[in-house]
Design an enzyme around this catalytic site. Structure first.
Site, PDB file in Angstrom:
ATOM      1  CD  GLU B  45      -2.701   1.060   2.646  1.00 62.35           C
ATOM      2  OE1 GLU B  45      -2.296   0.325   3.572  1.00 62.35           O
ATOM      3  OE2 GLU B  45      -3.742   1.753   2.722  1.00 62.35           O
ATOM      4  CE  LYS B 118      -7.521   1.506   3.259  1.00 64.00           C
ATOM      5  NZ  LYS B 118      -6.223   1.832   3.910  1.00 64.00           N
ATOM      6  CB  CYS B 157      -4.820  -1.496   4.143  1.00 60.01           C
ATOM      7  SG  CYS B 157      -4.011  -1.646   5.771  1.00 60.01           S
TER       8      CYS B 157
END
Lengths: 290, 290
Positions: B45, B118, B157
């Site tokens: 990330e 994300k 994540c």
């Protein structure tokens, strides 16, 4: 919220072909668990029979009991006497031709709080459940019960592989998810497979505790029944998936004291519920997104 | 379907405060991973920067890059030269005042297949992401990319804690779920916490492999950055959640050959998709079912 201790009892045992014997045996074990301090006691899936779905046999339907029958009455009396909450899974006859893989939740005063009917029905070699069980429907649904010792959610065996079932039950307010189970390996499967299966089984259930910040308590049977070997391994996981207590592969009464106050702490430290993108989860309702 | 082998490369490294240095370092590591046979390579990330969300600093917005900028062009050239598929997560400037925690997927011919933004944005002490990142929206959505070496899904994540994200991406056809990540402990947290956190982190991701019968590949950074210590532990899990390969807590290129043919086998042996009760999952779309 401060501490909120409660003691969970999981009864992991083997079963004979005689439902009455099994009931008496389990009533003794329930008494023993209560003596050890257990307040919420959960029995294994289809607790008063063998795991009969190992083959197709019409005679097995005679083992089914109604929700308001003698079986539940016996358990109700015992729960009241011992002042325990009881989660008792059994083969339910709902109507002529409609049978469920169900459980009943009995409160500490002996009253029946309600029932849950298994929603996800497996059907694999040695696990012919679609022959015996009508799946739970919208009316009965996913369930949470506000018992004397805490708000509990109940699911049954194959349900444990579905994050949706755990999520919905947790969103309804369950602080503990109970998973009565009958899972094992077939005679044709080796030790390596048994290890892998049990590991996956434990992992997916621990993940429900993590994703939802709640406790998970899983009860499995043990022993050999016509070719199937049930692996036991009943356990309690904390709200970050940590294994708090775990049984071996033999008969065992697993009593675990937990603190429901930990749930609030966990969800403040890891606020997963805060960030769910509920407006974008509709594809969950599809069979496949092709 | 028979065997369908593909080699995955995960690049677990530390980052400096100089984005250009980080890019050059990572390009070297990508080359090394390709030399080791990796065909699909996933970076961590925010691969070309430190994990700057450790505090509030307007200057950090200058590190953002557009989707069609120099950064992606460099990577695109490299992917084409090495004939690799590249998953590259970086800080995206979409418009003045709209920034995303994104990744780009580049195919083995150097073409940009698309991007993912994300969806679940954390915000905790030391992880102030809501300050920097607008969440992905319906338009960009959950994503699957049909690459030269397989159909892959990408999440980032915090997404990893959400079974819904994994499920939706798998239902769209992902055979491998990639999770580029930046997760670690704060200076105030001890070894016991680090162990528990990492265990929960690995467990929930393995559970996505199990629930969906697909591969999961997770890449985390390592090293200390202003008080945070990233734990590494990048891994690849098979379609029943088994750990196939796992990195330690140091810099490492983790190359793992997997067989996509296993997915079909797994889903026949454990047919979870068959039994989903999609007609009863609507409560998933609620914040809480109170």
């Amino acid at each position: 919220m401060g501490e909120q201790k409660v003691s969970i009892g999981l009864i992991q045992t083997s079963s004979s072909k005689n439902p009455k014997d099994n009931l008496y045996q389990q009533m003794g074990l329930i008494r023993e668990a209560a003596e050890k301090g257990a307040q919420i006691i959960c029995l294994q899936e289809l607790f008063n029979t063998t795991y009969f779905c190992v083959d197709y046999d019409e005679a097995n339907f005679d083992w089914a009991e109604p929700l308001d029958g003698a079986l539940v009455k016996s358990l109700s009396g015992l729960a009241k006497e011992l002042k325990i909450v009881l989660v008792a899974p059994f083969f339910e006859k709902r109507a002529k031709g409609i049978y469920h893989n169900s459980l009943v939740v009995i409160d500490a005063d002996g009253s029946v709080l309600g029932s849950y009917r298994k929603m996800h029905i497996p059907d694999d070699p040695g696990f012919y459940e679609k022959y015996y069980f009508t799946p739970g429907d919208e009316e009965t649904g996913f369930k949470v019960f506000d018992t004397a010792y805490g708000k509990i959610g109940t699911l049954i065996c194959w349900d444990q592989w579905y994050p949706e079932a755990a999520r919905i039950t947790a969103l309804k307010g369950a602080d503990i998810l109970f998973y009565p189970t009958a899972i094992g390996t077939l005679a044709t499967e080796g030790k390596q497979e048994a290890r892998e299966y049990q590991d996956a089984w434990e992992t997916i259930q621990r993940s429900h505790a993590i994703a939802n910040g709640c406790y998970v308590a899983s009860v499995n049977r043990v022993g050999k029944e016509s070719g199937s070997k049930f692996w036991g391994g009943s356990f309690v996981a904390g709200p970050f998936g940590q294994i708090l207590n775990k049984a071996g592969s033999k008969e065992e009464i697993l009593v675990t004291e937990i603190d429901l106050g930990e749930i609030d702490k966990q969800r403040k430290a890891w606020p997963f519920f805060r960030d769910r993108r509920i407006e974008l989860y509709k594809p969950i309702l599809k069979r496949i997104d092709d």
